[in-house]
Design a protein around this motif. Sequence first.
Motif, PDB file in Angstrom:
ATOM      1  N   ARG A  28       7.230   1.176  -5.627  1.00 43.97           N
ATOM      2  CA  ARG A  28       5.936   1.839  -5.827  1.00 43.97           C
ATOM      3  C   ARG A  28       4.849   0.785  -5.797  1.00 43.97           C
ATOM      4  O   ARG A  28       5.074  -0.366  -6.155  1.00 43.97           O
ATOM      5  CB  ARG A  28       5.890   2.548  -7.173  1.00 43.97           C
ATOM      6  CG  ARG A  28       6.848   3.696  -7.272  1.00 43.97           C
ATOM      7  CD  ARG A  28       6.420   4.659  -8.367  1.00 43.97           C
ATOM      8  NE  ARG A  28       7.166   5.897  -8.270  1.00 43.97           N
ATOM      9  CZ  ARG A  28       6.881   6.890  -7.448  1.00 43.97           C
ATOM     10  NH1 ARG A  28       5.859   6.804  -6.640  1.00 43.97           N
ATOM     11  NH2 ARG A  28       7.608   7.981  -7.428  1.00 43.97           N
ATOM     12  N   THR A  29       3.659   1.199  -5.401  1.00 44.01           N
ATOM     13  CA  THR A  29       2.516   0.295  -5.467  1.00 44.01           C
ATOM     14  C   THR A  29       2.076   0.175  -6.920  1.00 44.01           C
ATOM     15  O   THR A  29       2.520   0.955  -7.779  1.00 44.01           O
ATOM     16  CB  THR A  29       1.333   0.813  -4.631  1.00 44.01           C
ATOM     17  OG1 THR A  29       0.809   1.998  -5.234  1.00 44.01           O
ATOM     18  CG2 THR A  29       1.748   1.084  -3.190  1.00 44.01           C
ATOM     19  N   GLU A  30       1.181  -0.759  -7.187  1.00 47.55           N
ATOM     20  CA  GLU A  30       0.706  -0.909  -8.563  1.00 47.55           C
ATOM     21  C   GLU A  30      -0.045   0.322  -9.040  1.00 47.55           C
ATOM     22  O   GLU A  30      -0.199   0.530 -10.239  1.00 47.55           O
ATOM     23  CB  GLU A  30      -0.159  -2.160  -8.703  1.00 47.55           C
ATOM     24  CG  GLU A  30      -1.478  -2.100  -7.952  1.00 47.55           C
ATOM     25  CD  GLU A  30      -2.296  -3.370  -8.112  1.00 47.55           C
ATOM     26  OE1 GLU A  30      -1.886  -4.268  -8.857  1.00 47.55           O
ATOM     27  OE2 GLU A  30      -3.349  -3.439  -7.474  1.00 47.55           O
ATOM     28  N   ARG A  31      -0.494   1.163  -8.120  1.00 50.56           N
ATOM     29  CA  ARG A  31      -1.180   2.411  -8.489  1.00 50.56           C
ATOM     30  C   ARG A  31      -0.244   3.605  -8.530  1.00 50.56           C
ATOM     31  O   ARG A  31      -0.669   4.731  -8.732  1.00 50.56           O
ATOM     32  CB  ARG A  31      -2.331   2.673  -7.522  1.00 50.56           C
ATOM     33  CG  ARG A  31      -3.390   1.584  -7.593  1.00 50.56           C
ATOM     34  CD  ARG A  31      -4.567   1.893  -6.717  1.00 50.56           C
ATOM     35  NE  ARG A  31      -5.478   0.757  -6.706  1.00 50.56           N
ATOM     36  CZ  ARG A  31      -6.627   0.761  -6.065  1.00 50.56           C
ATOM     37  NH1 ARG A  31      -7.017   1.827  -5.390  1.00 50.56           N
ATOM     38  NH2 ARG A  31      -7.398  -0.306  -6.088  1.00 50.56           N
ATOM     39  N   ILE A  34       2.941  -3.828   2.892  1.00 45.75           N
ATOM     40  CA  ILE A  34       1.967  -4.704   2.239  1.00 45.75           C
ATOM     41  C   ILE A  34       2.005  -6.014   3.001  1.00 45.75           C
ATOM     42  O   ILE A  34       3.073  -6.621   3.143  1.00 45.75           O
ATOM     43  CB  ILE A  34       2.298  -4.908   0.757  1.00 45.75           C
ATOM     44  CG1 ILE A  34       2.294  -3.557   0.040  1.00 45.75           C
ATOM     45  CG2 ILE A  34       1.303  -5.874   0.118  1.00 45.75           C
ATOM     46  CD1 ILE A  34       2.835  -3.593  -1.365  1.00 45.75           C
ATOM     47  N   ILE A  83      -2.641  -3.018   3.004  1.00 51.63           N
ATOM     48  CA  ILE A  83      -1.644  -2.060   2.527  1.00 51.63           C
ATOM     49  C   ILE A  83      -1.756  -0.829   3.421  1.00 51.63           C
ATOM     50  O   ILE A  83      -2.848  -0.311   3.650  1.00 51.63           O
ATOM     51  CB  ILE A  83      -1.778  -1.717   1.034  1.00 51.63           C
ATOM     52  CG1 ILE A  83      -0.638  -0.804   0.595  1.00 51.63           C
ATOM     53  CG2 ILE A  83      -3.132  -1.121   0.708  1.00 51.63           C
ATOM     54  CD1 ILE A  83      -0.454  -0.685  -0.892  1.00 51.63           C
ATOM     55  N   ILE A 127       5.718   2.193   3.364  1.00 50.54           N
ATOM     56  CA  ILE A 127       4.644   1.429   2.748  1.00 50.54           C
ATOM     57  C   ILE A 127       4.787   0.005   3.254  1.00 50.54           C
ATOM     58  O   ILE A 127       5.883  -0.563   3.230  1.00 50.54           O
ATOM     59  CB  ILE A 127       4.743   1.423   1.204  1.00 50.54           C
ATOM     60  CG1 ILE A 127       4.725   2.845   0.649  1.00 50.54           C
ATOM     61  CG2 ILE A 127       3.620   0.579   0.598  1.00 50.54           C
ATOM     62  CD1 ILE A 127       5.095   2.932  -0.821  1.00 50.54           C
ATOM     63  N   TYR A 159      -6.079   5.947  -4.019  1.00 48.12           N
ATOM     64  CA  TYR A 159      -6.708   4.919  -3.186  1.00 48.12           C
ATOM     65  C   TYR A 159      -8.037   5.335  -2.559  1.00 48.12           C
ATOM     66  O   TYR A 159      -8.760   4.481  -2.054  1.00 48.12           O
ATOM     67  CB  TYR A 159      -5.746   4.471  -2.077  1.00 48.12           C
ATOM     68  CG  TYR A 159      -4.649   3.599  -2.610  1.00 48.12           C
ATOM     69  CD1 TYR A 159      -4.811   2.224  -2.704  1.00 48.12           C
ATOM     70  CD2 TYR A 159      -3.456   4.143  -3.054  1.00 48.12           C
ATOM     71  CE1 TYR A 159      -3.816   1.422  -3.226  1.00 48.12           C
ATOM     72  CE2 TYR A 159      -2.444   3.347  -3.578  1.00 48.12           C
ATOM     73  CZ  TYR A 159      -2.641   1.993  -3.661  1.00 48.12           C
ATOM     74  OH  TYR A 159      -1.648   1.200  -4.185  1.00 48.12           O
TER      75      TYR A 159
END
Length: 109
Positions: free
Chosen positions: A35-38, A103, A89, A101, A53
């Motif tokens: 998962r992303t930090e969000r 990055i 991203i 995803i 986002y």
Amino acid sequence: WDYLFRPDVRAEFGIDADGYCTQIGVMGTRWGGARTERGVGLGSTLGDVMLDYGPPLLYNELTMDQAEVEPNLTVMSYAFGIGRPLGNINFTLENNKVTAIQIAQLGVR
């Protein structure tokens, strides 16, 4: 470097000539391990990405050429950092669900 975590989940790491990781990607239908930090991960919806986002930096420019080949595929790109011309991203969505995803480190170390 590619790693298969489940039959439908793959992670990839891009390593440059100096041994630095310059890119991390995960692809698949659903997996809570990435998962992303969000909080956006594989299986998240288009609404989740937009809520966490906001509007993407690039959207149509990356999907117009693919529209006839993959009509249910969307790429959304976001840039973090001052003056980035491309996103670092990227989310790929199929039928409005995140299936990849990426990055990437696009700047100077």
